[in-house]
Enzyme design. Structure first.
Site, PDB file in Angstrom:
ATOM      1  N   GLU A 152     -67.545  13.591  52.899  1.00  0.00           N
ATOM      2  CA  GLU A 152     -66.329  14.055  52.211  1.00  0.00           C
ATOM      3  C   GLU A 152     -65.289  14.591  53.175  1.00  0.00           C
ATOM      4  O   GLU A 152     -64.116  14.301  53.074  1.00  0.00           O
ATOM      5  CB  GLU A 152     -66.687  15.192  51.230  1.00  0.00           C
ATOM      6  CG  GLU A 152     -67.084  14.717  49.867  1.00  0.00           C
ATOM      7  CD  GLU A 152     -67.399  15.896  48.954  1.00  0.00           C
ATOM      8  OE1 GLU A 152     -66.545  16.782  48.819  1.00  0.00           O
ATOM      9  OE2 GLU A 152     -68.508  15.915  48.393  1.00  0.00           O
TER      10      GLU A 152
ATOM     11  N   ASP B 226     -71.146  15.635  49.407  1.00  0.00           N
ATOM     12  CA  ASP B 226     -71.820  16.926  49.197  1.00  0.00           C
ATOM     13  C   ASP B 226     -72.947  16.843  48.153  1.00  0.00           C
ATOM     14  O   ASP B 226     -72.870  16.058  47.210  1.00  0.00           O
ATOM     15  CB  ASP B 226     -70.804  17.994  48.764  1.00  0.00           C
ATOM     16  CG  ASP B 226     -69.942  18.455  49.934  1.00  0.00           C
ATOM     17  OD1 ASP B 226     -70.246  18.081  51.075  1.00  0.00           O
ATOM     18  OD2 ASP B 226     -68.960  19.187  49.693  1.00  0.00           O
TER      19      ASP B 226
ATOM     20  N   ASP C 206     -73.934  17.987  45.317  1.00  0.00           N
ATOM     21  CA  ASP C 206     -73.770  18.586  43.986  1.00  0.00           C
ATOM     22  C   ASP C 206     -73.116  17.567  43.058  1.00  0.00           C
ATOM     23  O   ASP C 206     -72.866  16.435  43.451  1.00  0.00           O
ATOM     24  CB  ASP C 206     -72.947  19.887  44.068  1.00  0.00           C
ATOM     25  CG  ASP C 206     -71.574  19.683  44.716  1.00  0.00           C
ATOM     26  OD1 ASP C 206     -71.155  18.516  44.901  1.00  0.00           O
ATOM     27  OD2 ASP C 206     -70.908  20.688  45.041  1.00  0.00           O
TER      28      ASP C 206
ATOM     29  N   GLU D 112     -70.097  17.234  41.957  1.00  0.00           N
ATOM     30  CA  GLU D 112     -68.811  16.736  42.449  1.00  0.00           C
ATOM     31  C   GLU D 112     -69.042  15.696  43.542  1.00  0.00           C
ATOM     32  O   GLU D 112     -68.400  14.649  43.558  1.00  0.00           O
ATOM     33  CB  GLU D 112     -68.007  17.922  42.999  1.00  0.00           C
ATOM     34  CG  GLU D 112     -66.512  17.835  42.810  1.00  0.00           C
ATOM     35  CD  GLU D 112     -66.065  17.838  41.355  1.00  0.00           C
ATOM     36  OE1 GLU D 112     -65.122  17.101  41.048  1.00  0.00           O
ATOM     37  OE2 GLU D 112     -66.657  18.546  40.526  1.00  0.00           O
TER      38      GLU D 112
ATOM     39  N   TYR E 284     -75.718  24.662  52.470  1.00  0.00           N
ATOM     40  CA  TYR E 284     -74.641  24.358  51.523  1.00  0.00           C
ATOM     41  C   TYR E 284     -74.254  25.591  50.717  1.00  0.00           C
ATOM     42  O   TYR E 284     -75.113  26.342  50.257  1.00  0.00           O
ATOM     43  CB  TYR E 284     -75.061  23.212  50.594  1.00  0.00           C
ATOM     44  CG  TYR E 284     -73.913  22.661  49.801  1.00  0.00           C
ATOM     45  CD1 TYR E 284     -72.756  22.211  50.444  1.00  0.00           C
ATOM     46  CD2 TYR E 284     -73.959  22.598  48.410  1.00  0.00           C
ATOM     47  CE1 TYR E 284     -71.683  21.717  49.724  1.00  0.00           C
ATOM     48  CE2 TYR E 284     -72.885  22.093  47.682  1.00  0.00           C
ATOM     49  CZ  TYR E 284     -71.748  21.657  48.346  1.00  0.00           C
ATOM     50  OH  TYR E 284     -70.684  21.174  47.621  1.00  0.00           O
TER      51      TYR E 284
ATOM     52  N   ARG F 258     -72.455  26.018  47.834  1.00  0.00           N
ATOM     53  CA  ARG F 258     -72.290  26.071  46.368  1.00  0.00           C
ATOM     54  C   ARG F 258     -73.655  25.898  45.721  1.00  0.00           C
ATOM     55  O   ARG F 258     -74.159  24.788  45.591  1.00  0.00           O
ATOM     56  CB  ARG F 258     -71.319  24.989  45.895  1.00  0.00           C
ATOM     57  CG  ARG F 258     -69.911  25.239  46.376  1.00  0.00           C
ATOM     58  CD  ARG F 258     -68.899  24.215  45.930  1.00  0.00           C
ATOM     59  NE  ARG F 258     -67.592  24.516  46.524  1.00  0.00           N
ATOM     60  CZ  ARG F 258     -67.188  24.041  47.682  1.00  0.00           C
ATOM     61  NH1 ARG F 258     -67.964  23.245  48.383  1.00  0.00           N
ATOM     62  NH2 ARG F 258     -66.004  24.371  48.165  1.00  0.00           N
TER      63      ARG F 258
ATOM     64  N   HIS G 133     -81.364  22.720  44.956  1.00  0.00           N
ATOM     65  CA  HIS G 133     -80.643  23.401  46.037  1.00  0.00           C
ATOM     66  C   HIS G 133     -81.428  24.586  46.559  1.00  0.00           C
ATOM     67  O   HIS G 133     -82.225  25.185  45.872  1.00  0.00           O
ATOM     68  CB  HIS G 133     -79.300  23.936  45.529  1.00  0.00           C
ATOM     69  CG  HIS G 133     -78.246  22.874  45.520  1.00  0.00           C
ATOM     70  ND1 HIS G 133     -76.971  23.111  45.108  1.00  0.00           N
ATOM     71  CD2 HIS G 133     -78.293  21.576  45.874  1.00  0.00           C
ATOM     72  CE1 HIS G 133     -76.275  21.987  45.205  1.00  0.00           C
ATOM     73  NE2 HIS G 133     -77.058  21.053  45.662  1.00  0.00           N
TER      74      HIS G 133
END
Length: 692
Positions: free
Chosen positions: A9, A82, A84, A86, A300, A302, A346
Site C-alpha cells: 500500500e 495491510d 485488515d 481495508e 501493525y 490497527r 491480529h
C-alpha cells in the site's frame, strides 16, 4: 529466472521490503486505494441489487499504468496490502483494476515489516478473503448512504460544507450529551476532616481521615455540621483501636491495542490521537536504524487484539529473565476475556524485536518517534512480567464516637513496575507509615484540617476518553477512531481546548437536526449493532447485501420526511437592524466556521462583515448593559458583556434576569433549574418558578 511482483500500500515500505527480498522481486506501492465509488453520485442503486459502481480514483491512473507494465513482466504477483479489512479490499480492487484474473496471483500479509515476517508470508500465500472484502464494501456503502443522503439537508438548513457521517454523528452526539450533563450539573457542598496526629517519640505527624461515627458512615454537608463534629471531638483522646496488615496485588498491564495506545499516548505524551497514529505508522513501515538499515520496529498498528505470538512471547521472557531476573517473569500469559469484536488473528501492538532497546536506537529516531516507541516497548515488556505486590497497613483510630483512618501501602515487590508505570499511577502520592505504631502508641492531636468541597460535574471528554467510550459502546473499529475524531474537529463541530473537547454552536445545531430527523443514525445502540453485523459479514455468517438492503429503506424514509419538514422552514438569511456602514444596507446573519456573523447582503460588491452578538435579554450583573452570546477563539460558547473590554463580565452558564434571593448575586440556568452562580452560596430553585 522467475520474476515476482509484490504490491504494497505505502511507498514507505517499498525500499524496506525490496531489501529483504532480493533482485528477483520488484516491489511497488498502490498508494492506498485505487478505486472507489464516484464522488459525484451515490454509486449504487436499490433497483440494481445495490451493486456498487467503482471508478478509478482521480490521480491514480499513472500509478495503475506503471503497475500494469510490471504485471506484464511478472510470472507471479503477490498482493501485500495491510492485514485488515481495508487492506483486503485494496488487494481485491487491484485484481480488478489490473485485470489479474488470468494471472498467478496470491495474497500475502504480515503483521510486522521484518525480514523473517515478510519471508514467512511468501511461504504461506492464500487467496483474497472475500468475506473481509464484502465487510469493507458494506461499511463503505453504509457510510456513503448516510453522508450523501443527509449532508445535502444540512447544507440546505444550516450552511454548505457541513456533513453527516454514520460514526461521526454518533461521536458528536456523545460529546453533546456530556456537555448538556455538565451544563445542567449543580454542585453540592460536602466537607472532609483530617487530623494531624503525632505518635509518641516521633518527630513527624501522621494524617488520619475521618471515617465514620458510631461505626456508620455519615456525610458532613455544611459548615454548621462540621462545627458540631469539631465541638464533639474537643478534648477527646485519640487511641489506636484496630490495625491490619495485608497484601495487595497490582496486575501487569496488557500489551497495547490501537485504542489503549491512543489513550495512553494522550495521557503520558500529550499526543493527539491523529499524531499517535501518524508516528506509529512510521515505526511500523520502517525507520533507518544505524547498523541495521531500514526496518519496521513495531507490529501493525490497527488492532483490537491483545494476543502475542509464541515467538515474541518467548523472546520477551528470555530478555526479561536475563535483564531483570527470573523472579520478574510472569507466571502466565496476560490475557483478556474473549471479546466478540476482535478483528481476526491480529497481534497486539509490540516491538518487532524486544532486544531493540529504546535507549540504544534513540539516535536513529526523531524525538516523538523515540517517545512513542519507548512507550510501546515498556508496555510490552511489562505485559510479560510479574505482578507488583504491595504491603498495606490500615490503622483505625478512635476519638469519642468517631473513627479516623490512616491507610498506607509500600511496594514489597515492584514486578512489572520496574519497566513501566502508567501515566495515571505516576500522580499518586503515598503516605509512609511509621513502623513504631501499635495499639499502645499514644497519639497527640496537633491540629484538625476541615475542608469544604463541592461535587464536580462529569469531566469534559478528551480525545482519549472519547476513544475509550466509543470502544466500550462498540462503535467504530481501530481504524476509525482517529479519522472520526479528526473529522468532527476539522468540521468545527467540536473544538479542543487544553485537551478537553467542547461542542461549538454549529456542532450543536447539526446534532439537534440529526437527533430530530435521524434519531436512528445517532443512536449508539443502533450503530454498535451495525458494527456487529459488519463483523458477521467479515466472519462469513451474513451476506453483505442483506445488511445494505435492510438499512437503505429506513434511511430513505427518514430523508424524505426530513425533506418535507425542511420545505416548511424558510432558509433565508435573517435580516437585522444593524446597518452596513459601507453601503447602508441592513446586514444579515450568516453561519461561518465559528458560528454566526453579520454580513452585508450586497456581496460580492460589498464584502463588509462583523461579529454578531446575540442578546439574551438579560442585563450585565456588573454594568447593566446587554449580556450577549460570545465564542472563544476556538468556537466554545460563553456569555459576556457587550461592552467588553470596558466591562469584563463572563459566564460559561447562561445568566437569567432573576437575582439570587439568598446572596443577591446573579443566577444561571442549570438544566431544568436555576442556580446561584456562586457555588459557595448553593441556592437553587426549579426553573418553573421564574416569572414569565
Amino acid at each position: 529466472m522467475a520474476k515476482y511482483l509484490v504490491i504494497v500500500e505505502s511507498p514507505a515500505k517499498v525500499k524496506t521490503i525490496k531489501k529483504f527480498l532480493g533482485k528477483n522481486y520488484e516491489v511497488m506501492a498502490s498508494n492506498g486505494h485505487v478505486r472507489d465509488l464516484p464522488k459525484s453520485q451515490l454509486g449504487f442503486s436499490p433497483e440494481n441489487d445495490f451493486e456498487p459502481k467503482y471508478i478509478t480514483i482521480r490521480g491514480k491512473g499513472e500509478i495503475l499504468a506503471k503497475l500494469r507494465k510490471e504485471v506484464k513482466k511478472a510470472d507471479k504477483i503477490y498482493l501485500a496490502t495491510d492485514p485488515d479489512r481495508e487492506g483486503e479490499a485494496i488487494s481485491w480492487h487491484l485484481t480488478k483494476a489490473l485485470k489479474l484474473d488470468d494471472k498467478d496471483v496470491s495474497r500475502i500479509s504480515f503483521n510486522e515489516i521484518t525480514k523473517t515476517a515478510v519471508k514467512a508470508s511468501l511461504k504461506t500465500p492464500r487467496e483474497i478473503d472475500m468475506d473481509l472484502v464484502d465487510a469493507q464494501q458494506a461499511r463503505r456503502m453504509l457510510d456513503r448512504m448516510v453522508g450523501y443522503r443527509i449532508s445535502p439537508l444540512l447544507w440546505a438548513k444550516v450552511k454548505r460544507g457541513l456533513s453527516a457521517g454514520r460514526v461521526q454523528s454518533v461521536a458528536l452526539r456523545i460529546v453533546c450529551d456530556r456537555e448538556e450533563e455538565i451544563d445542567a450539573f449543580i454542585p453540592e457542598e460536602y466537607w472532609s476532616l483530617e487530623a494531624s496526629l503525632l505518635p509518641e517519640g516521633e518527630k513527624k505527624p501522621i494524617t488520619a481521615k475521618l471515617l465514620d461515627k458510631g461505626g456508620e458512615k455519615f456525610e458532613i454537608s455544611s459548615e454548621e455540621q462540621m462545627n458540631q463534629v469539631l465541638a464533639e471531638l474537643k478534648g477527646k483522646e485519640f487511641k489506636v483501636c484496630d490495625m491490619k496488615k495485608g497484601e495487595r496485588t497490582k496486575k501487569a498491564p496488557l500489551p497495547f491495542t490501537t485504542s489503549t495506545l491512543q489513550q495512553e499516548a494522550s495521557k503520558a505524551l500529550n499526543f493527539p490521537i491523529s499524531k499517535t497514529m501518524r508516528i506509529a505508522q512510521q515505526l511500523y513501515e520502517g525507520v533507518d536504524i544505524k547498523g541495521q538499515g531500514t526496518v519496521g520496529i513495531i507490529t501493525y498498528l490497527r488492532t483490537d487484539s491483545v494476543r502475542i505470538s509464541e515467538e515474541a512471547d518467548e523472546a520477551a521472557r528470555a530478555f526479561i529473565s536475563e535483564s531483570y531476573g527470573e523472579e520478574y517473569l510472569s507466571d502466565g500469559e496476560g490475557s483478556k476475556k474473549s471479546n466478540a469484536k476482535i478483528q481476526d488473528a491480529h497481534e497486539a501492538i509490540r516491538p518487532t524485536d524486544i532486544n531493540r532497546i529504546p535507549s540504544e536506537i534513540k539516535e536513529s529516531l526523531s524525538r516523538d518517534q523515540f517517545r512513542l516507541y519507548q512507550l510501546i516497548w515498556k508496555r510490552f515488556a511489562a505485559s510479560r512480567m510479574a505482578n507488583a505486590k504491595y504491603e498495606t497497613t490500615t490503622v483505625n483510630i478512635a476519638a469519642g464516637d468517631y473513627t479516623f483512618r490512616v491507610s498506607t501501602s509500600k511496594v514489597a515487590f515492584d514486578g512489572f513496575m520496574l519497566a513501566y508505570t502508567e501515566a495515571d499511577d505516576e500522580k499518586q502520592e503515598k503516605q509512609v507509615l511509621l513502623k513504631s505504631i501499635d495499639k499502645d502508641t499514644k497519639l497527640k492531636l496537633e491540629e484538625f484540617d476541615p475542608k469544604q468541597h463541592f461535587t464536580q460535574p462529569p469531566a469534559h471528554y478528551t480525545e482519549a476518553s472519547l476513544v475509550k467510550t466509543l470502544e466500550e459502546l462498540g462503535i467504530g473499529r481501530p481504524s476509525t477512531y482517529s479519522p472520526t475524531i479528526t473529522t468532527i474537529i476539522a468540521r468545527r463541530y467540536i473544538t479542543k481546548e487544553n485537551k478537553n473537547l467542547y461542542v461549538t454552536e454549529i456542532g450543536s445545531v447539526v446534532n439537534s437536526i440529526m437527533k430530530e430527523s435521524f434519531p436512528t443514525i445517532v443512536d449508539e445502540h443502533f450503530t454498535a449493532n451495525m458494527e456487529s453485523l459488519l463483523d458477521s459479514v467479515a466472519e462469513g455468517h451474513l451476506n453483505w447485501k442483506t445488511v445494505v438492503a435492510n438499512f437503505y429503506p429506513d434511511l430513505e424514509e427518514a430523508v424524505q420526511a426530513a425533506e418535507k419538514d425542511l420545505e416548511k422552514i424558510t432558509i433565508e438569511d435573517e435580516v437585522t437592524d444593524e446597518i452596513c456602514e459601507v453601503c447602508g444596507r441592513n446586514m444579515v446573519i450568516k453561519y461561518g466556521p465559528h458560528g454566526k456573523f453579520l454580513a452585508c447582503p450586497g456581496f460580492p460588491e460589498c464584502r463588509n462583515t462583523k461579529p454578531y452578538y446575540e442578546k439574551i435579554g438579560v442585563a450585565c450583573p456588573k454594568c447593566g448593559k446587554d449580556v450577549v452570546i460570545k465564542m472563544t477563539r476556538k468556537g466554545r460558547r460563553y456569555y459576556g458583556c457587550i461592552d467588553y473590554p470596558e466591562c469584563d463580565f463572563m459566564s460559561w452558564g447562561r445568566p437569567v434576569e432573576k437575582k439570587c434571593p439568598r446572596c443577591g448575586g446573579y443566577m444561571v440556568e442549570k438544566g431544568n433549574k436555576l442556580a446561584c452562580a456562586d457555588e459557595h452560596c448553593g441556592y437553587t430553585e426549579a426553573k418553573e418558578k421564574e416569572t414569565e
